[in-house]
Design a protein around this motif. Sequence first.
Motif, short mmCIF file in Angstrom:
data_model
loop_
_atom_site.label_atom_id
_atom_site.label_comp_id
_atom_site.label_asym_id
_atom_site.label_seq_id
_atom_site.Cartn_x
_atom_site.Cartn_y
_atom_site.Cartn_z
N GLY A 193 0.85 -1.19 0.00
CA GLY A 193 0.00 0.00 0.00
C GLY A 193 0.88 1.23 0.00
O GLY A 193 1.89 1.29 -0.71
N LEU A 194 0.53 2.23 0.82
CA LEU A 194 1.32 3.47 0.87
C LEU A 194 2.81 3.20 1.14
O LEU A 194 3.68 3.63 0.39
CB LEU A 194 0.76 4.40 1.96
N ILE A 195 3.09 2.48 2.23
CA ILE A 195 4.49 2.29 2.63
C ILE A 195 5.19 1.28 1.70
O ILE A 195 6.30 1.53 1.22
CB ILE A 195 4.59 1.83 4.11
N CYS A 199 4.53 -5.24 5.16
CA CYS A 199 4.03 -3.86 5.03
C CYS A 199 2.51 -3.83 5.14
O CYS A 199 1.85 -2.99 4.52
CB CYS A 199 4.46 -3.27 3.69
N THR A 200 1.93 -4.73 5.91
CA THR A 200 0.47 -4.79 6.12
C THR A 200 0.15 -4.20 7.50
O THR A 200 1.07 -3.96 8.30
CB THR A 200 0.00 -6.27 6.08
N PRO A 201 -1.13 -3.98 7.81
CA PRO A 201 -1.48 -3.51 9.17
C PRO A 201 -0.97 -4.52 10.23
O PRO A 201 -1.00 -5.74 9.99
CB PRO A 201 -3.01 -3.47 9.13
N VAL A 260 7.50 -2.77 8.73
CA VAL A 260 7.45 -1.30 8.80
C VAL A 260 6.40 -0.84 9.82
O VAL A 260 6.02 0.33 9.84
CB VAL A 260 7.12 -0.68 7.42
N SER A 287 3.93 0.36 12.85
CA SER A 287 3.99 1.52 13.72
C SER A 287 4.15 1.16 15.19
O SER A 287 4.35 2.04 16.03
CB SER A 287 2.73 2.36 13.55
N PRO A 329 9.74 2.98 9.76
CA PRO A 329 10.03 4.29 9.15
C PRO A 329 9.03 5.31 9.68
O PRO A 329 7.82 5.13 9.51
CB PRO A 329 9.82 4.03 7.65
N ALA A 355 7.54 7.92 8.84
CA ALA A 355 7.23 8.73 7.66
C ALA A 355 5.94 8.19 7.08
O ALA A 355 5.77 6.97 7.00
CB ALA A 355 8.33 8.59 6.62
N GLY A 356 5.06 9.09 6.69
CA GLY A 356 3.81 8.60 6.11
C GLY A 356 2.90 9.76 5.77
O GLY A 356 3.27 10.93 5.89
N SER A 360 -3.72 5.99 1.60
CA SER A 360 -3.35 4.58 1.60
C SER A 360 -3.48 4.00 0.19
O SER A 360 -4.04 4.63 -0.70
CB SER A 360 -4.17 3.77 2.60
N GLY A 361 -2.93 2.80 0.02
CA GLY A 361 -3.01 2.11 -1.26
C GLY A 361 -1.77 2.31 -2.12
O GLY A 361 -1.00 3.24 -1.89
N MET A 417 -5.45 0.30 9.68
CA MET A 417 -4.11 0.50 10.24
C MET A 417 -4.19 1.05 11.67
O MET A 417 -3.55 0.53 12.58
CB MET A 417 -3.32 1.48 9.36
N1 LIG Z 1 0.52 5.20 6.82
C1 LIG Z 1 1.55 5.67 7.53
O1 LIG Z 1 1.66 6.87 7.72
C2 LIG Z 1 2.54 4.69 8.09
C3 LIG Z 1 3.82 5.16 8.44
C4 LIG Z 1 4.76 4.25 8.92
C5 LIG Z 1 4.43 2.92 9.09
N2 LIG Z 1 3.17 2.49 8.77
C6 LIG Z 1 2.87 1.05 8.93
O2 LIG Z 1 2.95 0.49 7.64
C7 LIG Z 1 2.04 -0.59 7.52
C8 LIG Z 1 1.22 -0.40 6.25
O3 LIG Z 1 0.57 0.84 6.29
P1 LIG Z 1 0.15 1.58 4.94
O4 LIG Z 1 -0.07 2.99 5.32
O5 LIG Z 1 1.07 1.25 3.83
O6 LIG Z 1 -1.28 0.91 4.69
P2 LIG Z 1 -2.08 0.70 3.32
O7 LIG Z 1 -3.50 0.48 3.71
O8 LIG Z 1 -1.76 1.76 2.33
O9 LIG Z 1 -1.46 -0.67 2.78
C9 LIG Z 1 -1.60 -1.90 3.45
C10 LIG Z 1 -1.67 -3.01 2.42
O10 LIG Z 1 -1.74 -4.26 3.11
C11 LIG Z 1 -2.70 -5.09 2.48
N3 LIG Z 1 -3.24 -6.00 3.49
C12 LIG Z 1 -4.03 -5.68 4.54
N4 LIG Z 1 -4.31 -6.77 5.26
C13 LIG Z 1 -3.68 -7.79 4.66
C14 LIG Z 1 -3.58 -9.19 4.93
N5 LIG Z 1 -4.20 -9.72 5.99
N6 LIG Z 1 -2.84 -9.96 4.09
C15 LIG Z 1 -2.22 -9.41 3.02
N7 LIG Z 1 -2.28 -8.09 2.72
C16 LIG Z 1 -2.99 -7.30 3.54
C17 LIG Z 1 -3.74 -4.16 1.89
O11 LIG Z 1 -4.37 -4.74 0.78
C18 LIG Z 1 -2.91 -2.93 1.51
O12 LIG Z 1 -2.51 -2.98 0.17
C19 LIG Z 1 1.23 -0.63 8.80
O13 LIG Z 1 1.72 -1.65 9.63
C20 LIG Z 1 1.48 0.73 9.43
O14 LIG Z 1 1.43 0.66 10.84
C21 LIG Z 1 2.24 3.33 8.24
#
Ligand SMILES: NC(=O)c1ccc[n+]([C@@H]2O[C@H](COP(=O)([O-])OP(=O)(O)OC[C@H]3O[C@@H](n4cnc5c(N)ncnc54)[C@H](O)[C@@H]3O)[C@@H](O)[C@H]2O)c1
Length: 309
Positions: A16-18, A74-76, A100, A102, A126, A128-129, A133-134, A237
């Motif tokens: 997704g985003l990260i 990189c999932t929740p 990655v 949180s 990281p 940073a964010g 999402s996606g 998340m």
């Molecule tokens: N968004 C932020 O600002 C940020 C910053 C630093 C760290 N993080 C951490 O990064 C991780 C991802 O966050 P994000 O912002 O990229 O989220 P996001 O929603 O953009 O992406 C998450 C991806 O994981 C996939 N996913 C969800 N559940 C799943 C499962 N059970 N099996 C397989 N795939 C699954 C989703 O389809 C999605 O594409 C989280 O753990 C979050 O804590 C987020």
Amino acid sequence: MSDAPLFNTITLIGVGLIGSSLARVIREKGLARRVIAGVRPGAAAETLKRIAITDAVIENPAEAVKDADLVILCTPVGSYGKIAAAIAPNLKPGAILSDVGSVKDLVLRDVGPHVPPGVHFIPAHPVAGTEQSGPEAGFAALFDNRWCILTPTPDTDPKALAKLHAFWEACGSKVEIMEAKHHDLVLAITSHVPHLIAYNIVGTASDLETVTNSEVIKYSAGGFRDFTRIAASDPTMWRDVFLANKDAVLEMLGRFTEDLIALQRNIRWGDGDALFDLFTRTRAIRHQIIDAGQETNRPDFGRGPGEGK
Ligand SMILES: NC(=O)c1ccc[n+]([C@@H]2O[C@H](COP(=O)([O-])OP(=O)(O)OC[C@H]3O[C@@H](n4cnc5c(N)ncnc54)[C@H](O)[C@@H]3O)[C@@H](O)[C@H]2O)c1
Ligand SMILES: O=C(O)C(=O)C[C@]1(C(=O)O)C=C[C@@H](O)C=C1
């Protein structure tokens, strides 16, 4: 100096985003020969195939990790335990498994027991964010000059740690090593509680009976509008973050509530000096953050008047 990439194959689980920001920076900086997306079937997988930011999109995380020298979850964070159990049998001996997420202490507890001998598990975060999402929300510069916190344990292999450290530096980050529980306490006040406050104030405004929703939207100027950006962050998340970092968040929320009550008293009793002193201190903190370059890297995010570059 050799130009060989740091890794042969990096597999990102959940892109997704990260994950997509990582895929982009890995490609841009040539940090691996191959980047694989290990994802579940669905809309995000289809988007990833269309935007083609990885060398392959494999709709089965356990298959996707088979050749990887570095695997990054990189999932929740609430999904980590199940994913770790599914991919563990296919992890290559000598591979590094990281993430990655949180929250860090729960990651050690949820993922740690599944990690096979010979695989190096080193959690990372990281700092940073954005609120988006996606896979289409990511961008290669997301990690530039931002902190990435690694939380190894005393048993972590120093060579694997050095390699992950080098990877995050190559992504543009400044790297810090921290104990997982301490990480969770620090991030509770700098990231998690601020998100909870934003979710709460936007929720309160939308519940007000004497002020309609359309008025909230129509008259939302700077203050409320800034909260709505944070309150638009991904619900899955953030649900997982609060459930996973319960103790540290409740501790910081307790302190926050006490301070809020003190402010309530200052207003009630007309103690303008106390209000002025606090607001002066907090303004100085904002200036310190700007001076340290700790603003977001989002290309569409403007700085306030007089806030430098
Ligand atoms: N968004 C932020 O600002 C940020 C910053 C630093 C760290 N993080 C951490 O990064 C991780 C991802 O966050 P994000 O912002 O990229 O989220 P996001 O929603 O953009 O992406 C998450 C991806 O994981 C996939 N996913 C969800 N559940 C799943 C499962 N059970 N099996 C397989 N795939 C699954 C989703 O389809 C999605 O594409 C989280 O753990 C979050 O804590 C987020
Ligand atoms: O800038 C934002 O929108 C963020 O929320 C980023 C942010 C943060 O709180 O600083 C959110 C969660 C993370 O784990 C790391 C960074």
